[in-house]
Motif scaffolding. Structure first.
Motif, short mmCIF file in Angstrom:
data_model
loop_
_atom_site.label_atom_id
_atom_site.label_comp_id
_atom_site.label_asym_id
_atom_site.label_seq_id
_atom_site.Cartn_x
_atom_site.Cartn_y
_atom_site.Cartn_z
N PRO A 334 0.79 -1.50 0.13
CA PRO A 334 0.06 0.01 0.09
C PRO A 334 0.83 1.33 -0.02
O PRO A 334 1.93 1.31 0.29
N ARG A 335 0.21 2.33 -0.44
CA ARG A 335 1.01 3.58 -0.57
C ARG A 335 0.60 4.40 0.59
O ARG A 335 -0.46 4.46 1.09
N ILE A 336 1.58 5.18 1.00
CA ILE A 336 1.39 5.92 2.49
C ILE A 336 2.16 7.30 2.20
O ILE A 336 3.22 7.00 1.70
N MET A 337 1.73 8.07 2.68
CA MET A 337 2.61 9.50 2.82
C MET A 337 3.62 9.68 4.18
O MET A 337 2.82 9.27 5.15
N ALA A 338 4.82 10.19 3.78
CA ALA A 338 5.57 9.94 5.04
C ALA A 338 6.64 11.13 4.75
O ALA A 338 7.07 11.23 3.49
N VAL A 339 7.05 12.18 5.59
CA VAL A 339 7.94 13.08 5.41
C VAL A 339 8.98 12.96 6.46
O VAL A 339 9.01 12.77 7.54
N VAL A 340 10.43 12.38 5.84
CA VAL A 340 11.45 12.03 6.47
C VAL A 340 12.30 13.21 7.12
O VAL A 340 13.13 13.15 7.73
N ASP A 341 12.34 14.22 6.30
CA ASP A 341 13.14 15.61 6.65
C ASP A 341 12.20 16.74 6.55
O ASP A 341 12.17 17.24 5.49
N PRO A 342 11.32 16.91 7.59
CA PRO A 342 10.13 17.85 7.44
C PRO A 342 10.56 19.28 7.47
O PRO A 342 11.58 19.90 8.11
N ILE A 343 9.71 20.14 6.78
CA ILE A 343 9.75 21.67 6.83
C ILE A 343 8.32 21.87 6.99
O ILE A 343 7.49 21.40 6.09
N LYS A 344 7.96 23.02 7.62
CA LYS A 344 6.52 23.45 8.19
C LYS A 344 6.00 24.26 7.03
O LYS A 344 6.86 25.25 6.70
N ILE A 345 4.96 24.41 6.87
CA ILE A 345 4.10 25.13 5.85
C ILE A 345 2.94 25.53 6.56
O ILE A 345 2.13 24.75 7.10
N VAL A 346 2.65 26.87 6.67
CA VAL A 346 1.23 27.38 7.08
C VAL A 346 0.47 28.17 5.94
O VAL A 346 0.97 28.64 5.38
N ILE A 347 -0.78 27.41 5.65
CA ILE A 347 -1.70 28.06 4.59
C ILE A 347 -2.49 29.23 5.32
O ILE A 347 -3.26 29.08 6.13
N THR A 348 -2.12 30.36 4.90
CA THR A 348 -2.48 31.53 5.38
C THR A 348 -3.92 32.07 5.20
O THR A 348 -4.54 32.58 5.92
N ASN A 349 -4.40 31.59 3.99
CA ASN A 349 -5.85 31.81 3.64
C ASN A 349 -6.79 30.50 3.74
O ASN A 349 -7.90 30.37 3.38
N LEU A 350 -6.26 29.95 5.21
CA LEU A 350 -7.17 28.71 5.71
C LEU A 350 -7.38 29.07 7.15
O LEU A 350 -6.26 29.24 7.70
N LYS A 420 12.77 32.93 8.84
CA LYS A 420 13.94 32.31 9.41
C LYS A 420 14.14 32.71 10.82
O LYS A 420 13.72 33.81 11.08
N ASN A 421 15.13 31.99 11.43
CA ASN A 421 15.62 32.30 12.69
C ASN A 421 16.80 33.22 12.77
O ASN A 421 17.17 33.67 11.50
N LYS A 422 17.25 33.56 14.05
CA LYS A 422 18.49 34.46 13.81
C LYS A 422 19.69 33.71 13.31
O LYS A 422 20.79 34.48 12.80
N LYS A 423 19.72 32.39 13.20
CA LYS A 423 20.85 31.69 12.51
C LYS A 423 20.60 31.67 11.21
O LYS A 423 21.22 30.59 10.30
N ASN A 424 19.75 32.24 10.51
CA ASN A 424 19.05 32.14 9.15
C ASN A 424 18.78 30.87 8.69
O ASN A 424 18.50 30.51 7.44
N LYS A 425 18.14 30.13 9.65
CA LYS A 425 17.58 28.78 9.52
C LYS A 425 16.10 29.02 8.98
O LYS A 425 15.41 29.65 9.74
N ILE A 426 15.42 28.10 8.27
CA ILE A 426 14.06 28.24 7.58
C ILE A 426 13.35 27.39 8.96
O ILE A 426 13.53 26.52 9.22
N ILE A 427 12.44 28.37 9.43
CA ILE A 427 11.42 27.96 10.38
C ILE A 427 10.24 27.52 9.86
O ILE A 427 9.84 26.43 10.16
N LYS A 428 9.78 28.26 8.75
CA LYS A 428 8.42 27.82 8.10
C LYS A 428 8.15 28.62 6.99
O LYS A 428 8.89 29.73 6.69
N LEU A 429 7.34 28.01 6.00
CA LEU A 429 7.07 28.78 4.86
C LEU A 429 5.48 29.28 4.98
O LEU A 429 4.67 28.35 5.55
N LEU A 430 5.37 30.40 4.35
CA LEU A 430 3.93 30.92 4.35
C LEU A 430 3.30 30.66 3.01
O LEU A 430 3.97 31.34 2.00
N CYS A 431 2.38 30.14 2.77
CA CYS A 431 1.93 29.90 1.61
C CYS A 431 0.27 29.96 1.60
O CYS A 431 -0.42 30.07 2.56
#
Length: 543
Positions: A334-350, A420-431
């Motif tokens: 069976p097919r399953i969704m998995a994210v092994v190295d995640p990055i967070k996305i916030v859907i702003t118009n939801l 991004k945070n102070k270390k220029n690392k991505i925290i999340k994406l706004l989409c």
């Protein structure tokens, strides 16, 4: 698949040289079985089944070892797991010790065996080389009565280990070094798992093997090509102990697989040097390791059938094995969704409380496997490598800043901002998402990529074990110092998320994580962290 051994058997049956085929699988219980043994198992048990014959399981336990019982247990387990059943009760060479001893006496009485008191080093030196004939032992011409007396003393423990042995008297000038008076019996003061301390002399493999075949009425003794020269001794012993209906030995190519070592001795070296922990480490190719990694019995049997039986050794590509499991899992898993190295996305118009059910197929080409409900919400996860802030590669099919991407079985989203945070690392994406694009593309609008994703309220934490090749060269077996070629990144452990829907089909155990690979549910730790071993990638990306 037809091969030269089948042709021999069919000819022998047709000409009535044998009434029934009788084969055997005779492992030494000094380690776990590997993929090379699987080839021999499939051959011996498979032929017996095809021609309605018998196949014995016989343990070559002529060398007493404290771990015999442990290895016997796992060998039996591996054979059963592969789907084979041996004929009758399990056989042991040790069961025939009395008979073997009598045949040794017979050779002494025929002046074809003698007790030698040279040291191991002296015997090795006297044996000579390919370019230098051997030298007769000074003990070679002892009389029959003296040899019988000394052999009896060996049996009763009057000699220390290494101080005496029984050798066959053949030909010290033979071009086959093995035939230069090979050792038939040696002394070992080690407790045997079957006979305990009853014996302190033990027959060598070559002496015990052919006689055990005869006792068990084996018709075709099939072994790998490194035993080609042993056939001369096999036939010499059977001829000179004067038995009828002698079994015949036939050799086939042994399995050599890229990027690994199959020798039990070398696997033990890997364990001793803490490169792997156990015999079932998924980075090596014991049958237990393959089972632990997630391979199926069918895929291994299929592999053995695909590579076939030949006379000549050749290196088998890793892709041959991997393709067998991929073809099986592609149809069944069976097919399953998995994210092994995640990055967070916030859907702003939801809205934060928005929950939308979406049906996902359990297999894109098998309606019979049904559907499962997934959730689309305002917080989702995607793979880090599916986002690039400033990617200029035209072939890139992931999400970019101010670009659009399709979420599999769902909507098109657009990335509007990167936080991004102070270390220029991505925290999340706004989409933002386009609510008109559920499983469809608007006209005059091109979206190149499709990526997998997970809703934050429809997933749980999981561990993913990625196993790479243990060696970074194709043929480590050819190197004297093979430990110098270890891949230091042969295991990569990641923590990410897996879709909650997997809990409803966890009995399947093997899944395709979409766009990532095939994985095996190995363990659920404390009912919290699920552990998955990657079985194989979706595509062959390695050369």
């Amino acid at each position: 698949m037809n091969n030269f051994i089948k042709k021999i058997i069919e000819k022998d049956l047709k000409e009535k040289k044998i009434k029934k085929l009788h084969t055997r699988f005779p492992p030494e219980p000094n380690g776990y079985l590997h993929i090379g043994h699987a080839k021999s198992i499939c051959l011996n048990f498979g032929l017996a089944k095809k021609y309605e014959g018998k196949c014995n399981l016989r343990f070559d336990d002529t060398n007493p070892n404290s771990k015999n019982k442990k290895y016997i247990k796992y060998i039996k387990k591996d054979i059963k797991w592969l789907g084979f059943k041996w004929h009758g009760a399990t056989c042991y060479s040790s069961k025939y010790f009395k008979i073997l001893y009598k045949y040794a006496l017979k050779l002494i009485k025929k002046k074809l065996a003698y007790v030698d008191e040279m040291s191991h080093e002296e015997i090795k030196y006297h044996r000579g080389t390919l370019n230098k004939k051997g030298i007769n032992s000074p003990y070679r011409n002892r009389c029959i009565s003296e040899n019988l007396s000394l052999f009896e003393k060996m049996k009763k423990g009057y000699f220390s280990e290494g101080k005496a042995c029984l050798r066959a008297k053949i030909d010290m000038s033979s071009p086959i070094i093995l035939m230069r008076d090979p050792i038939l019996y040696r002394i070992k003061f080690t407790k045997h798992h079957k006979t305990k301390n009853k014996w302190c002399i033990y027959p060598m493999y070559d002496f015990a093997h052919c006689i055990s075949d005869y006792i068990e009425k084996i018709t075709h003794s099939l072994c790998t090509s490194e035993f080609s020269e042993n056939r001369y001794l096999y036939e010499w012993i059977l001829k000179n102990i004067e038995v009828k209906n002698k079994p015949k030995q036939y050799e086939f190519s042994r399995l050599k697989l890229e990027y690994t070592v199959l020798s039990k001795r070398k696997i033990q070296t890997l364990i001793n040097n803490n490169i792997i922990k156990k015999w079932n480490d998924p980075r090596i190719f014991t049958i237990s390791s393959l089972r632990n990694k997630g391979y199926t019995p069918y895929s291994i049997r299929k592999f053995c059938n695909v590579i076939g039986i030949t006379r000549k050794d050749h290196m088998i590509q890793m892709s041959s094995l991997e393709n067998c499991i991929k073809k099986e899992l592609n149809l069944k898993s069976p097919r399953i969704m998995a994210v092994v190295d995640p990055i967070k996305i916030v859907i702003t118009n939801l809205p934060k409380n928005h929950v939308e059910n979406i049906n996902f197929p359990n297999h894109p080409n098998r309606i019979d496997m049904g559907f499962r409900k997934s959730i689309f919400s305002n917080v989702i996860y995607i793979e880090k490598n599916d986002f690039s802030e400033n990617n200029v590669n035209k072939k890139y099919r992931g999400l970019i800043l101010n670009g659009e991407i399709r979420l599999r079985y769902s909507y098109i989203i657009k990335c509007n901002k990167v936080l991004k945070n102070k270390k220029n690392k991505i925290i999340k994406l706004l989409c933002t998402y386009d609510k008109t694009t559920l499983n469809k593309n608007p006209k005059n609008r091109s979206v190149k990529g499709v990526i997998h994703w997970l809703s934050s309220i429809n997933c749980f934490i999981a561990q993913f074990n990625f196993y790479e090749r243990l060696f970074n060269i194709k043929n480590p077996d050819s190197k004297k110092y093979f430990l110098n070629f270890i891949n230091n990144e042969s295991i990569i452990i990641k923590k990410g998320y897996v879709e909650r829907g997997i809990k409803n089909i966890k009995e399947k155990k093997r899944y395709q994580f979409e766009r990532i690979g095939y994985f095996y549910l190995k363990k659920i730790k404390n009912n919290h962290v699920w552990k998955f071993n990657r079985i194989v990638e979706l595509k062959n990306t390695k050369k």
